[in-house]
Write a protein that holds these residues in place. Structure first.
Motif, PDB file in Angstrom:
ATOM      1  N   VAL A   1      10.618  32.390  27.221  1.00 30.06           N
ATOM      2  CA  VAL A   1      10.576  31.412  28.323  1.00 30.06           C
ATOM      3  C   VAL A   1      11.414  30.185  27.951  1.00 30.06           C
ATOM      4  N   ALA A   2      11.310  29.760  26.687  1.00 29.90           N
ATOM      5  CA  ALA A   2      12.119  28.625  26.225  1.00 29.90           C
ATOM      6  C   ALA A   2      13.599  28.944  26.380  1.00 29.90           C
ATOM      7  N   ASP A   3      14.003  30.163  26.055  1.00 27.38           N
ATOM      8  CA  ASP A   3      15.413  30.563  26.183  1.00 27.38           C
ATOM      9  C   ASP A   3      15.864  30.510  27.638  1.00 27.38           C
ATOM     10  N   ARG A   4      14.960  30.872  28.555  1.00 29.56           N
ATOM     11  CA  ARG A   4      15.327  30.810  29.980  1.00 29.56           C
ATOM     12  C   ARG A   4      15.500  29.357  30.418  1.00 29.56           C
TER      13      ARG A   4
ATOM     14  N   ASP B   1      24.583  33.697  30.543  1.00 30.22           N
ATOM     15  CA  ASP B   1      23.605  34.175  29.556  1.00 30.22           C
ATOM     16  C   ASP B   1      22.648  35.144  30.248  1.00 30.22           C
ATOM     17  N   GLU B   2      22.137  36.084  29.472  1.00 30.69           N
ATOM     18  CA  GLU B   2      21.179  37.043  30.029  1.00 30.69           C
ATOM     19  C   GLU B   2      19.921  36.344  30.565  1.00 30.69           C
TER      20      GLU B   2
ATOM     21  N   ARG C   1      18.652  40.692  40.856  1.00 27.69           N
ATOM     22  CA  ARG C   1      19.576  40.098  39.905  1.00 27.69           C
ATOM     23  C   ARG C   1      20.944  40.770  39.856  1.00 27.69           C
ATOM     24  N   ARG C   2      20.961  42.071  39.959  1.00 32.46           N
ATOM     25  CA  ARG C   2      22.234  42.786  39.791  1.00 32.46           C
ATOM     26  C   ARG C   2      23.065  42.815  41.077  1.00 32.46           C
TER      27      ARG C   2
ATOM     28  N   GLU D   1      24.039  34.877  38.766  1.00 30.25           N
ATOM     29  CA  GLU D   1      23.932  34.579  37.332  1.00 30.25           C
ATOM     30  C   GLU D   1      25.191  33.938  36.747  1.00 30.25           C
ATOM     31  N   GLU D   2      26.307  33.934  37.530  1.00 26.00           N
ATOM     32  CA  GLU D   2      27.562  33.339  37.035  1.00 26.00           C
ATOM     33  C   GLU D   2      27.720  31.895  37.498  1.00 26.00           C
TER      34      GLU D   2
END
Ligand code: SAM
Length: 256
Positions: A132-135, A142-143, A205-206, A238-239
């Motif tokens: 969650v921190a990474d998000r 980023d993924e 997402r995709r 996501e971009e």
């Protein structure tokens, strides 16, 4: 004599993984840096490992603990500052506050969302699942970049203070943890309208962005909006950085 640690049986349903790393507790509390007049809101004080240090900072503290057994023990130690309540439903202070907590993993994200969107929020120092921190701190491409990253950007800046291994807690969680510092940085355009747009943009997402936005207009209209906003019609959410969504929201409004 039994120590307070040995009598508490951790309850899984409330995400009770108690912090047993004293150096980490010191570092978390040192990062709060309350200003005069600000309150400190602790979420999920548990056994009080952070609470006892918070009490030395000279600010008014409110500690919200959902578990009635823990809340009662804490009240014996710290008094009326402890509320036995759900942090997702308790009113937040009506004056500037800083929040802190080793958050229960099952409700970490909604608590972050609620706290940073509050107009009186100034800073939060939260322990979360590392994922969650990474998000929260991700960058476009980023993924982990997604709705939560952009939601956070509407209200706060974010940085990771430290990461912790499962051995820092009792019982050991299955995942790694990280402490994130969030500082208030509310954008003037933060609104339900842009939150709804970002939420829709990341629904599948995709998929290309245009295919996720068809609730807002016909395909042709959305393609026109993207062109006017200077965005590649083949782009995926996501971009795109936050300002791209702000431009899309502006042009969508003109459609209405
Ligand atoms: N702060 C303590 C520590 O670091 O050892 C406890 C952390 S433990 C991960 C999470 C704490 O949040 C538990 O004490 C749990 O009972 C409490 N909690 C869980 N859900 C809550 C909610 N919705 N509102 C308030 N407290 C909650």
């Amino acid at each position: 004599m039994l120590s307070v640690f040995s009598v508490v049986i951790p309850k899984k349903k409330w995400g009770q993984n108690f912090l047993r790393n004293r150096a980490a507790a010191e570092k978390i509390v040192a990062a709060i840096e309350p200003r005069p007049g600000e309150m400190i809101v602790e979420i999920g004080p548990g056994e009080g490992v952070l609470t006892e240090k918070l009490m030395t900072l000279g600010a008014e503290v409110m500690a919200i603990e959902i578990d009635p057994d823990l809340a009662e023990t804490l009240r014996h130690r710290f008094g009326d500052i402890v509320l036995n309540a759900d942090a997702l439903a308790t009113p937040l202070p009506a004056r500037p506050f800083r929040a802190v907590g080793n958050l229960p993993y099952n409700v970490g994200t909604p608590i972050v969302r609620r706290v940073i969107a509050d107009p009186n929020f100034r800073r939060a120092v939260f322990m979360l699942q590392k994922e969650v921190a990474d998000r929260l701190v991700a960058r476009p491409g980023d993924e982990q970049y997604g709705f939560l990253t952009l939601y956070r950007q509407l209200f706060a800046s974010a940085r990771i203070l430290m990461t912790l291994e499962p051995g820092s807690f009792h019982p050991r969680p299955k995942v790694r943890s990280a402490v994130v510092v969030l500082d208030a940085d509310r954008k003037p355009y933060a609104s339900d309208e842009i939150i709804d747009l970002i939420s829709a943009a990341f629904r599948m997402r995709r998929k290309k962005l245009v295919n996720n936005l068809t609730n807002f207009g016909s395909r042709e209209e959305i393609l026109e909006v993207l062109t006017r906003a200077g965005i590649d019609p083949n782009a995926r959410a996501e971009e795109l950085p936050l300002d791209a969504f702000v431009r899309i929201a502006d042009h969508l409004r003109r459609l209405a």
